[in-house]
Design a protein around this motif. Structure first.
Motif, PDB file in Angstrom:
ATOM      1  N   ASP A 108       0.835  -1.205   0.000  1.00 34.13           N
ATOM      2  CA  ASP A 108       0.000   0.000   0.000  1.00 34.13           C
ATOM      3  C   ASP A 108       0.870   1.255   0.000  1.00 34.13           C
ATOM      4  O   ASP A 108       0.558   2.242  -0.679  1.00 34.13           O
ATOM      5  N   ARG A 109       1.961   1.216   0.734  1.00 29.48           N
ATOM      6  CA  ARG A 109       2.856   2.378   0.833  1.00 29.48           C
ATOM      7  C   ARG A 109       3.403   2.770  -0.538  1.00 29.48           C
ATOM      8  O   ARG A 109       3.534   3.963  -0.861  1.00 29.48           O
ATOM      9  N   PHE A 110       3.731   1.756  -1.345  1.00 27.84           N
ATOM     10  CA  PHE A 110       4.312   2.028  -2.664  1.00 27.84           C
ATOM     11  C   PHE A 110       3.272   1.937  -3.782  1.00 27.84           C
ATOM     12  O   PHE A 110       3.618   1.806  -4.952  1.00 27.84           O
ATOM     13  N   HIS A 111       1.991   1.987  -3.393  1.00 28.83           N
ATOM     14  CA  HIS A 111       0.879   2.098  -4.337  1.00 28.83           C
ATOM     15  C   HIS A 111       0.781   0.912  -5.300  1.00 28.83           C
ATOM     16  O   HIS A 111       0.290   1.058  -6.420  1.00 28.83           O
ATOM     17  N   VAL A 112       1.265  -0.238  -4.843  1.00 32.91           N
ATOM     18  CA  VAL A 112       1.076  -1.454  -5.638  1.00 32.91           C
ATOM     19  C   VAL A 112      -0.370  -1.916  -5.509  1.00 32.91           C
ATOM     20  O   VAL A 112      -0.979  -2.381  -6.472  1.00 32.91           O
ATOM     21  N   VAL A 113      -0.905  -1.786  -4.312  1.00 33.50           N
ATOM     22  CA  VAL A 113      -2.321  -2.041  -4.060  1.00 33.50           C
ATOM     23  C   VAL A 113      -2.859  -0.883  -3.228  1.00 33.50           C
ATOM     24  O   VAL A 113      -2.093  -0.104  -2.651  1.00 33.50           O
ATOM     25  N   VAL A 114      -4.161  -0.784  -3.179  1.00 34.27           N
ATOM     26  CA  VAL A 114      -4.811   0.206  -2.322  1.00 34.27           C
ATOM     27  C   VAL A 114      -5.610  -0.561  -1.278  1.00 34.27           C
ATOM     28  O   VAL A 114      -6.609  -1.210  -1.598  1.00 34.27           O
ATOM     29  N   LEU A 115      -5.149  -0.506  -0.047  1.00 42.77           N
ATOM     30  CA  LEU A 115      -5.849  -1.200   1.021  1.00 42.77           C
ATOM     31  C   LEU A 115      -7.134  -0.463   1.381  1.00 42.77           C
ATOM     32  O   LEU A 115      -7.225   0.756   1.210  1.00 42.77           O
ATOM     33  N   PRO A 116      -8.127  -1.179   1.890  1.00 43.32           N
ATOM     34  CA  PRO A 116      -9.334  -0.510   2.390  1.00 43.32           C
ATOM     35  C   PRO A 116      -8.976   0.503   3.474  1.00 43.32           C
ATOM     36  O   PRO A 116      -7.941   0.386   4.144  1.00 43.32           O
ATOM     37  N   ASP A 117      -9.834   1.484   3.650  1.00 39.75           N
ATOM     38  CA  ASP A 117      -9.542   2.589   4.570  1.00 39.75           C
ATOM     39  C   ASP A 117      -9.162   2.111   5.966  1.00 39.75           C
ATOM     40  O   ASP A 117      -8.247   2.655   6.594  1.00 39.75           O
ATOM     41  N   LYS A 118      -9.861   1.110   6.475  1.00 36.36           N
ATOM     42  CA  LYS A 118      -9.611   0.644   7.840  1.00 36.36           C
ATOM     43  C   LYS A 118      -8.271  -0.066   7.983  1.00 36.36           C
ATOM     44  O   LYS A 118      -7.782  -0.246   9.099  1.00 36.36           O
ATOM     45  N   LEU A 119      -7.674  -0.470   6.862  1.00 36.55           N
ATOM     46  CA  LEU A 119      -6.378  -1.146   6.904  1.00 36.55           C
ATOM     47  C   LEU A 119      -5.240  -0.258   6.423  1.00 36.55           C
ATOM     48  O   LEU A 119      -4.080  -0.688   6.433  1.00 36.55           O
ATOM     49  N   ALA A 166      -9.242 -12.137  12.524  1.00 37.18           N
ATOM     50  CA  ALA A 166     -10.637 -11.695  12.470  1.00 37.18           C
ATOM     51  C   ALA A 166     -10.725 -10.197  12.175  1.00 37.18           C
ATOM     52  O   ALA A 166     -11.554  -9.750  11.367  1.00 37.18           O
ATOM     53  N   LEU A 167      -9.859  -9.419  12.816  1.00 36.24           N
ATOM     54  CA  LEU A 167      -9.883  -7.964  12.639  1.00 36.24           C
ATOM     55  C   LEU A 167      -9.521  -7.560  11.212  1.00 36.24           C
ATOM     56  O   LEU A 167     -10.126  -6.641  10.638  1.00 36.24           O
ATOM     57  N   LEU A 168      -8.551  -8.246  10.625  1.00 38.19           N
ATOM     58  CA  LEU A 168      -8.156  -7.923   9.253  1.00 38.19           C
ATOM     59  C   LEU A 168      -9.282  -8.227   8.267  1.00 38.19           C
ATOM     60  O   LEU A 168      -9.525  -7.452   7.331  1.00 38.19           O
ATOM     61  N   ALA A 169      -9.962  -9.343   8.470  1.00 39.78           N
ATOM     62  CA  ALA A 169     -11.094  -9.669   7.593  1.00 39.78           C
ATOM     63  C   ALA A 169     -12.195  -8.626   7.738  1.00 39.78           C
ATOM     64  O   ALA A 169     -12.808  -8.210   6.746  1.00 39.78           O
ATOM     65  N   TRP A 170     -12.441  -8.206   8.973  1.00 36.66           N
ATOM     66  CA  TRP A 170     -13.430  -7.143   9.178  1.00 36.66           C
ATOM     67  C   TRP A 170     -13.003  -5.862   8.473  1.00 36.66           C
ATOM     68  O   TRP A 170     -13.824  -5.169   7.865  1.00 36.66           O
ATOM     69  N   GLY A 171     -11.702  -5.537   8.551  1.00 40.30           N
ATOM     70  CA  GLY A 171     -11.219  -4.306   7.938  1.00 40.30           C
ATOM     71  C   GLY A 171     -11.442  -4.254   6.441  1.00 40.30           C
ATOM     72  O   GLY A 171     -11.687  -3.182   5.875  1.00 40.30           O
ATOM     73  N   VAL A 172     -11.366  -5.412   5.787  1.00 41.80           N
ATOM     74  CA  VAL A 172     -11.596  -5.448   4.339  1.00 41.80           C
ATOM     75  C   VAL A 172     -13.048  -5.114   4.014  1.00 41.80           C
ATOM     76  O   VAL A 172     -13.345  -4.439   3.023  1.00 41.80           O
ATOM     77  N   PHE A 173     -13.971  -5.569   4.875  1.00 46.79           N
ATOM     78  CA  PHE A 173     -15.403  -5.392   4.611  1.00 46.79           C
ATOM     79  C   PHE A 173     -16.048  -4.379   5.560  1.00 46.79           C
ATOM     80  O   PHE A 173     -17.251  -4.431   5.800  1.00 46.79           O
ATOM     81  N   ALA A 174     -15.246  -3.450   6.071  1.00 49.64           N
ATOM     82  CA  ALA A 174     -15.759  -2.498   7.061  1.00 49.64           C
ATOM     83  C   ALA A 174     -16.865  -1.607   6.506  1.00 49.64           C
ATOM     84  O   ALA A 174     -17.686  -1.089   7.267  1.00 49.64           O
TER      85      ALA A 174
END
Length: 206
Positions: free
Chosen positions: A32-43, A88-96
């Motif tokens: 995410d830092r190098f803009h290879v992917v864009v993580l969801p806001d919560k992550l 569990a928290l990471l999975a929630w963060g994807v679908f927050a």
């Protein structure tokens, strides 16, 4: 409808959390830092410098500790209380931003997946550590390192392939975990026979 890329991202983060949590956190943050992917806001916090420093340091610690027989099992025991909740928290963060129902399902499934992977990893290592030679342990450890990298690459580049493989992996866990449990019980019974509790030491009267 749940998008396949989101499902793959949640799946790979929860899956990897069960055995290489800090590698998953660090790699996701760096991508995410190098803009290879864009993580969801919560992550997105995973890409912040202080978080990267901590996860990077813990990645190195886990990489080294995991190569030492017996020490790796002690590490796994402690990490039980970290890997499963964060999976569990990471999975929630994807679908927050999804509906509450999807968030709940994602959280439960993420925790269950992290728990299953963790139990399989820790149980396998405990059985391998019963052997005095370290090479089996090293082989498993390096295989797990490679599996995390391959899993993350697949989840990002070929999410549908990863989701299918993850479903097969879950079926494998359902088959494997009871066998590991029986193996660990047999190992424990053997240990008890070697060192019976309360056994009195024989005393030579001479």
């Amino acid at each position: 409808m749940v998008a396949v890329p989101s499902l793959a991202l949640a799946g790979v983060l929860s899956w990897a959390s069960g055995f290489r949590l800090y590698a998953a956190l660090f790699i996701a943050g760096m991508l995410d830092r190098f803009h290879v992917v864009v993580l969801p806001d919560k992550l997105a916090i995973l890409s912040h410098t202080p978080v990267l420093v901590v996860t990077g340091a813990l990645l190195v610690v886990e990489f080294l500790v995991d190569k030492v027989p017996a020490v790796d099992s002690a590490w796994d025991s402690v990490q039980t209380f970290v890997r499963v909740p964060l999976g569990a928290l990471l999975a929630w963060g994807v679908f927050a931003h999804a509906s509450p129902e999807i968030q709940a399902v994602a959280t439960i499934a993420g925790g269950a997946l992290a728990a299953g992977t963790h139990v399989a990893k820790a149980g396998t290592r405990a059985m391998v550590n019963a052997s005095p030679e370290p090479f089996s342990n090293w082989g498993l450890s390096f295989s797990e390192d490679g599996a995390v990298l391959l899993g993350i690459w697949l989840a990002l580049q070929h999410p549908m392939v990863f989701v299918v493989l993850l479903a097969l992996f879950v079926l494998l866990l359902v088959w494997l975990i009871p066998k590991l449990w029986r193996g660990l019980r047999a190992l424990w019974r053997g240990f008890q026979r070697l060192f019976p509790r309360g056994a009195e030491r024989s005393i030579d009267p001479r």
